[in-house]
Design a protein around this motif. Structure first.
Motif, PDB file in Angstrom:
ATOM      1  N   GLY A   1      53.425  47.237 -88.841  1.00 34.76           N
ATOM      2  CA  GLY A   1      54.205  46.702 -87.733  1.00 34.76           C
ATOM      3  C   GLY A   1      54.687  45.280 -87.906  1.00 34.76           C
ATOM      4  O   GLY A   1      55.094  44.638 -86.936  1.00 34.76           O
ATOM      5  N   ALA A   2      54.670  44.777 -89.139  1.00 32.96           N
ATOM      6  CA  ALA A   2      55.089  43.392 -89.383  1.00 32.96           C
ATOM      7  C   ALA A   2      56.419  43.307 -90.120  1.00 32.96           C
ATOM      8  O   ALA A   2      56.832  42.225 -90.542  1.00 32.96           O
ATOM      9  CB  ALA A   2      54.012  42.648 -90.183  1.00 32.96           C
ATOM     10  N   GLY A   3      57.107  44.431 -90.287  1.00 30.52           N
ATOM     11  CA  GLY A   3      58.380  44.423 -90.988  1.00 30.52           C
ATOM     12  C   GLY A   3      58.197  44.284 -92.477  1.00 30.52           C
ATOM     13  O   GLY A   3      57.102  44.435 -93.028  1.00 30.52           O
ATOM     14  N   GLY A   4      59.298  43.980 -93.152  1.00 33.82           N
ATOM     15  CA  GLY A   4      59.270  43.819 -94.598  1.00 33.82           C
ATOM     16  C   GLY A   4      60.669  43.959 -95.156  1.00 33.82           C
ATOM     17  O   GLY A   4      61.635  44.181 -94.420  1.00 33.82           O
ATOM     18  N   SER A   5      60.780  43.801 -96.475  1.00 30.43           N
ATOM     19  CA  SER A   5      62.087  43.965 -97.111  1.00 30.43           C
ATOM     20  C   SER A   5      61.927  44.699 -98.433  1.00 30.43           C
ATOM     21  O   SER A   5      60.960  44.498 -99.161  1.00 30.43           O
ATOM     22  CB  SER A   5      62.770  42.615 -97.335  1.00 30.43           C
ATOM     23  N   ILE A   6      62.889  45.569 -98.691  1.00 31.62           N
ATOM     24  CA  ILE A   6      62.889  46.422 -99.875  1.00 31.62           C
ATOM     25  C   ILE A   6      64.221  46.233-100.595  1.00 31.62           C
ATOM     26  O   ILE A   6      65.286  46.233 -99.965  1.00 31.62           O
ATOM     27  CB  ILE A   6      62.690  47.894 -99.481  1.00 31.62           C
ATOM     28  N   LEU A   7      64.155  46.071-101.899  1.00 26.15           N
ATOM     29  CA  LEU A   7      65.358  45.868-102.700  1.00 26.15           C
ATOM     30  C   LEU A   7      65.340  46.797-103.901  1.00 26.15           C
ATOM     31  O   LEU A   7      64.329  46.910-104.598  1.00 26.15           O
ATOM     32  CB  LEU A   7      65.427  44.417-103.190  1.00 26.15           C
ATOM     33  N   SER A   8      66.455  47.454-104.163  1.00 18.43           N
ATOM     34  CA  SER A   8      66.606  48.272-105.360  1.00 18.43           C
ATOM     35  C   SER A   8      67.708  47.680-106.235  1.00 18.43           C
ATOM     36  O   SER A   8      68.623  47.025-105.730  1.00 18.43           O
ATOM     37  CB  SER A   8      66.952  49.719-104.994  1.00 18.43           C
ATOM     38  N   ILE A   9      67.593  47.913-107.542  1.00 16.13           N
ATOM     39  CA  ILE A   9      68.583  47.403-108.474  1.00 16.13           C
ATOM     40  C   ILE A   9      69.598  48.497-108.773  1.00 16.13           C
ATOM     41  O   ILE A   9      69.231  49.615-109.142  1.00 16.13           O
ATOM     42  CB  ILE A   9      67.926  46.917-109.775  1.00 16.13           C
TER      43      ILE A   9
END
Length: 263
Positions: free
Chosen positions: A136-144
């Motif tokens: 429940g704290a969010g986050g960030s995801i990145l793909s190349i």
């Protein structure tokens, strides 16, 4: 360049983190204060990369994992959560590629690359995303990504198709997970110096020059430039950006008539 401490108190996972752009991103995350788990298949390469990353003073762990193996991915994420209790950022940089005429691709060759690039990205993204939602704290995801996913790759249709799937996955999750404050983006680089992709795909005589001539800025991207763009998208400075594909290719994908073989 983001200020030091940008990722202090954060935990980041980088697949394909022992070389190329993945290692450059992992290095920048560590420099900016994040603890980093680097994932790859070859332990010796992971160990060498971890030694370099530890120079920045944060905690670095290595994990020999085949991203295609769902059970191994789940076990790795469980181990990381047992150690740190959280995962704030995920970078999907693991990839596989080679040049071949489309008509000559075997079913196994197609499957091998698609399973690494698309299935592997999905495996880590879903498992880490489930944790982020539960926490429940969010986050960030990145793909190349790859520019070939937008303009076509005549000799890399397997990788090109898989990377196009990653872009579609990113847009879909950008909407689906926005309510959980999980941002999902793609960074698409052009031809990049110091990467295995350039060596394996364009190692023949004159092929690098051919690639550069297709770039309006007349030079290749550096690994540091790729890392700078990536950590920006992962950071809170990009808190209103999700479902986006950031292309940094020196203008290569703009109006390239006919394309350069290999894409």
């Amino acid at each position: 360049m983001l200020p030091k401490g940008t990722f202090s108190g954060r935990v980041s996972v980088v697949t394909g983190g022992s070389s190329g752009i993945g290692e450059a991103i992992a290095t920048e995350l560590a420099r900016l204060g994040s603890d980093v788990a680097i994932v790859g298949r070859k332990q010796d390469q992971l160990d060498a990369a971890a030694t370099r990353l530890r120079e920045h003073g944060t905690q670095i762990t290595t994990h020999s994992v085949d991203v295609r193996d769902r059970e191994s991915v789940e076990a790795t994420v469980a181990d990381l959560l047992a150690r740190w209790g959280q995962i704030d950022h995920l970078v999907n940089s693991a990839a596989g590629n080679f040049q071949a005429k489309p008509e000559d691709l075997s079913p196994n060759a197609w499957s091998a690359v698609v399973r690494i690039v698309l299935d592997g990205t999905w495996n880590f993204t879903q498992v880490v995303g489930q944790h982020m939602i539960e926490r429940g704290a969010g986050g960030s995801i990145l793909s190349i990504g790859t520019t070939a996913a937008m303009i076509g790759g005549p000799s890399t249709v397997h990788s090109t198709s898989a990377k196009a799937g990653v872009i579609a996955l990113t847009k879909s999750l950008g909407v689906a997970w926005a309510e959980h404050n999980i941002r999902v983006n793609v960074m698409t680089p052009g031809p990049t110096e110091g990467t295995g992709a350039m060596t394996f795909l364009f190692g023949g005589e004159g092929q690098w020059d051919e690639q550069v001539q297709a770039i309006p800025l007349k030079r290749m991207l550096t690994r540091q430039e790729a890392a700078d763009a990536s950590v920006y998208l992962l950071s809170d400075y990009a808190s209103y950006i999700t479902g986006h594909n950031l292309v940094i290719d020196g203008g290569r994908s703009l109006g390239r008539a006919g394309g350069v073989f290999g894409g």
